[in-house]
Design a protein around this motif. Structure first.
Motif, PDB file in Angstrom:
ATOM      1  N   LEU A  74       0.829  -1.208   0.000  1.00 35.13           N
ATOM      2  CA  LEU A  74       0.000   0.000   0.000  1.00 35.13           C
ATOM      3  C   LEU A  74       0.865   1.260   0.000  1.00 35.13           C
ATOM      4  CD1 LEU A  74      -2.821  -0.924   2.549  1.00 35.13           C
ATOM      5  CD2 LEU A  74      -2.991  -0.854   0.058  1.00 35.13           C
ATOM      6  N   ASN A  75       1.894   1.262   0.818  1.00 34.70           N
ATOM      7  CA  ASN A  75       2.776   2.414   0.927  1.00 34.70           C
ATOM      8  C   ASN A  75       3.477   2.693  -0.405  1.00 34.70           C
ATOM      9  OD1 ASN A  75       4.383   4.474   1.911  1.00 34.70           O
ATOM     10  ND2 ASN A  75       5.704   3.130   3.087  1.00 34.70           N
ATOM     11  N   GLU A  76       4.132   1.691  -0.959  1.00 38.70           N
ATOM     12  CA  GLU A  76       4.834   1.877  -2.240  1.00 38.70           C
ATOM     13  C   GLU A  76       3.850   2.024  -3.394  1.00 38.70           C
ATOM     14  OE1 GLU A  76       7.805   2.702  -2.645  1.00 38.70           O
ATOM     15  OE2 GLU A  76       8.629   2.157  -0.698  1.00 38.70           O
ATOM     16  N   GLY A  77       2.728   1.336  -3.315  1.00 37.59           N
ATOM     17  CA  GLY A  77       1.714   1.461  -4.347  1.00 37.59           C
ATOM     18  C   GLY A  77       1.166   2.869  -4.425  1.00 37.59           C
ATOM     19  N   MET A  78       0.936   3.475  -3.276  1.00 31.70           N
ATOM     20  CA  MET A  78       0.448   4.849  -3.233  1.00 31.70           C
ATOM     21  C   MET A  78       1.469   5.797  -3.851  1.00 31.70           C
ATOM     22  SD  MET A  78      -1.771   7.046  -2.305  1.00 31.70           S
ATOM     23  CE  MET A  78      -1.867   8.764  -1.912  1.00 31.70           C
ATOM     24  N   ALA A  79       2.733   5.661  -3.454  1.00 31.39           N
ATOM     25  CA  ALA A  79       3.786   6.537  -3.974  1.00 31.39           C
ATOM     26  C   ALA A  79       3.979   6.346  -5.477  1.00 31.39           C
ATOM     27  CB  ALA A  79       5.087   6.288  -3.223  1.00 31.39           C
ATOM     28  N   THR A  80       3.923   5.106  -5.925  1.00 32.26           N
ATOM     29  CA  THR A  80       4.070   4.823  -7.348  1.00 32.26           C
ATOM     30  C   THR A  80       2.877   5.341  -8.131  1.00 32.26           C
ATOM     31  OG1 THR A  80       5.423   2.895  -6.820  1.00 32.26           O
ATOM     32  CG2 THR A  80       4.512   2.984  -9.036  1.00 32.26           C
ATOM     33  N   PHE A  81       1.686   5.249  -7.559  1.00 32.81           N
ATOM     34  CA  PHE A  81       0.490   5.765  -8.218  1.00 32.81           C
ATOM     35  C   PHE A  81       0.591   7.275  -8.423  1.00 32.81           C
ATOM     36  CE2 PHE A  81      -3.776   7.609  -8.085  1.00 32.81           C
ATOM     37  CZ  PHE A  81      -4.329   6.979  -9.191  1.00 32.81           C
ATOM     38  N   ILE A  82       1.012   8.011  -7.408  1.00 28.67           N
ATOM     39  CA  ILE A  82       1.141   9.469  -7.530  1.00 28.67           C
ATOM     40  C   ILE A  82       2.221   9.809  -8.553  1.00 28.67           C
ATOM     41  CG2 ILE A  82       1.785  11.586  -6.306  1.00 28.67           C
ATOM     42  CD1 ILE A  82      -1.077  10.477  -5.681  1.00 28.67           C
ATOM     43  N   VAL A 106       5.542  -5.623  -4.892  1.00 27.64           N
ATOM     44  CA  VAL A 106       5.267  -4.480  -4.018  1.00 27.64           C
ATOM     45  C   VAL A 106       4.913  -3.262  -4.863  1.00 27.64           C
ATOM     46  CG1 VAL A 106       6.249  -2.897  -2.302  1.00 27.64           C
ATOM     47  CG2 VAL A 106       6.719  -5.346  -2.150  1.00 27.64           C
ATOM     48  N   TYR A 107       5.818  -2.828  -5.726  1.00 24.09           N
ATOM     49  CA  TYR A 107       5.603  -1.609  -6.508  1.00 24.09           C
ATOM     50  C   TYR A 107       4.530  -1.803  -7.585  1.00 24.09           C
ATOM     51  CZ  TYR A 107       9.787   0.275  -4.319  1.00 24.09           C
ATOM     52  OH  TYR A 107      10.691   0.727  -3.412  1.00 24.09           O
ATOM     53  N   GLY A 108       4.656  -2.841  -8.401  1.00 23.70           N
ATOM     54  CA  GLY A 108       3.713  -3.068  -9.491  1.00 23.70           C
ATOM     55  C   GLY A 108       2.324  -3.429  -9.005  1.00 23.70           C
ATOM     56  N   ALA A 109       2.256  -4.447  -8.143  1.00 22.27           N
ATOM     57  CA  ALA A 109       0.951  -4.871  -7.616  1.00 22.27           C
ATOM     58  C   ALA A 109       0.332  -3.780  -6.753  1.00 22.27           C
ATOM     59  CB  ALA A 109       1.100  -6.172  -6.828  1.00 22.27           C
ATOM     60  N   GLY A 110       1.154  -3.081  -5.990  1.00 23.70           N
ATOM     61  CA  GLY A 110       0.651  -1.984  -5.169  1.00 23.70           C
ATOM     62  C   GLY A 110       0.099  -0.851  -6.017  1.00 23.70           C
ATOM     63  N   PHE A 111       0.783  -0.536  -7.100  1.00 25.70           N
ATOM     64  CA  PHE A 111       0.316   0.500  -8.024  1.00 25.70           C
ATOM     65  C   PHE A 111      -1.041   0.128  -8.607  1.00 25.70           C
ATOM     66  CE2 PHE A 111       0.000   1.327 -12.601  1.00 25.70           C
ATOM     67  CZ  PHE A 111      -0.243   2.690 -12.560  1.00 25.70           C
ATOM     68  N   ARG A 112      -1.176  -1.099  -9.090  1.00 28.36           N
ATOM     69  CA  ARG A 112      -2.453  -1.523  -9.683  1.00 28.36           C
ATOM     70  C   ARG A 112      -3.572  -1.539  -8.640  1.00 28.36           C
ATOM     71  NH1 ARG A 112       1.437  -3.817 -12.597  1.00 28.36           N
ATOM     72  NH2 ARG A 112       1.695  -5.670 -11.323  1.00 28.36           N
ATOM     73  N   HIS A 113      -3.249  -1.895  -7.420  1.00 27.69           N
ATOM     74  CA  HIS A 113      -4.220  -1.865  -6.322  1.00 27.69           C
ATOM     75  C   HIS A 113      -4.699  -0.429  -6.084  1.00 27.69           C
ATOM     76  CE1 HIS A 113      -6.155  -3.521  -2.766  1.00 27.69           C
ATOM     77  NE2 HIS A 113      -5.691  -2.483  -2.085  1.00 27.69           N
TER      78      HIS A 113
END
Length: 136
Positions: A74-82, A106-113
């Motif tokens: 969630l943390n890395e996904g949020m940062a990657t999304f922004i 972490v980064y890819g799956a978190g971003f898609r989430h």
């Protein structure tokens, strides 16, 4: 110790302690009071700005939704999304597409989430509420 790998472009490091945060993976960090952001030299201005957007998002998360810190995805996904939003906004479609297809768990799956979460949000307050539900 630094929270970045050998292929890092940027990272934030906490200064001072505001308590402990334990990620779901078992890694434990001090909750910082102050942040230092370091970015690799020699980046293009657009890449540099996108990395800073990513790292500043971590600061926002620590300040506004610290409950999600224990979930690296969630943390890395949020940062990657922004970071992805910024890249799309400035027309860097190739860089944005690389993030969309990232296979990292972490980064890819978190971003898609995060993309899926944003579909259901109409404003920043909705987004914060949804993030908090994700961390429970």
């Amino acid at each position: 110790s630094n929270n970045y790998s050998n292929n890092w472009l940027g990272y934030f490091s906490p200064l001072g302690s505001g308590g402990k945060i334990r990620y779901s993976s078992g890694v434990e960090y001090d909750r910082p009071k102050v942040f230092r952001i370091r970015v690799m030299s020699g980046l293009s201005p657009k890449k540099l700005a996108s990395i800073i957007a990513h790292e500043l998002t971590h600061d926002w998360v620590w300040e506004c939704v610290p409950q999600i810190l224990k979930f690296e995805r969630l943390n890395e996904g949020m940062a990657t999304f922004i970071q992805w939003l910024y890249l799309k906004e400035i027309g860097e479609c190739n860089m944005a597409k690389r993030q969309e297809s990232c296979a990292d768990l972490v980064y890819g799956a978190g971003f898609r989430h995060m993309q899926q979460i944003m579909i259901n949000c109409k404003n920043a307050k909705d987004f914060k509420v949804v993030l908090l539900k994700q961390s429970n």
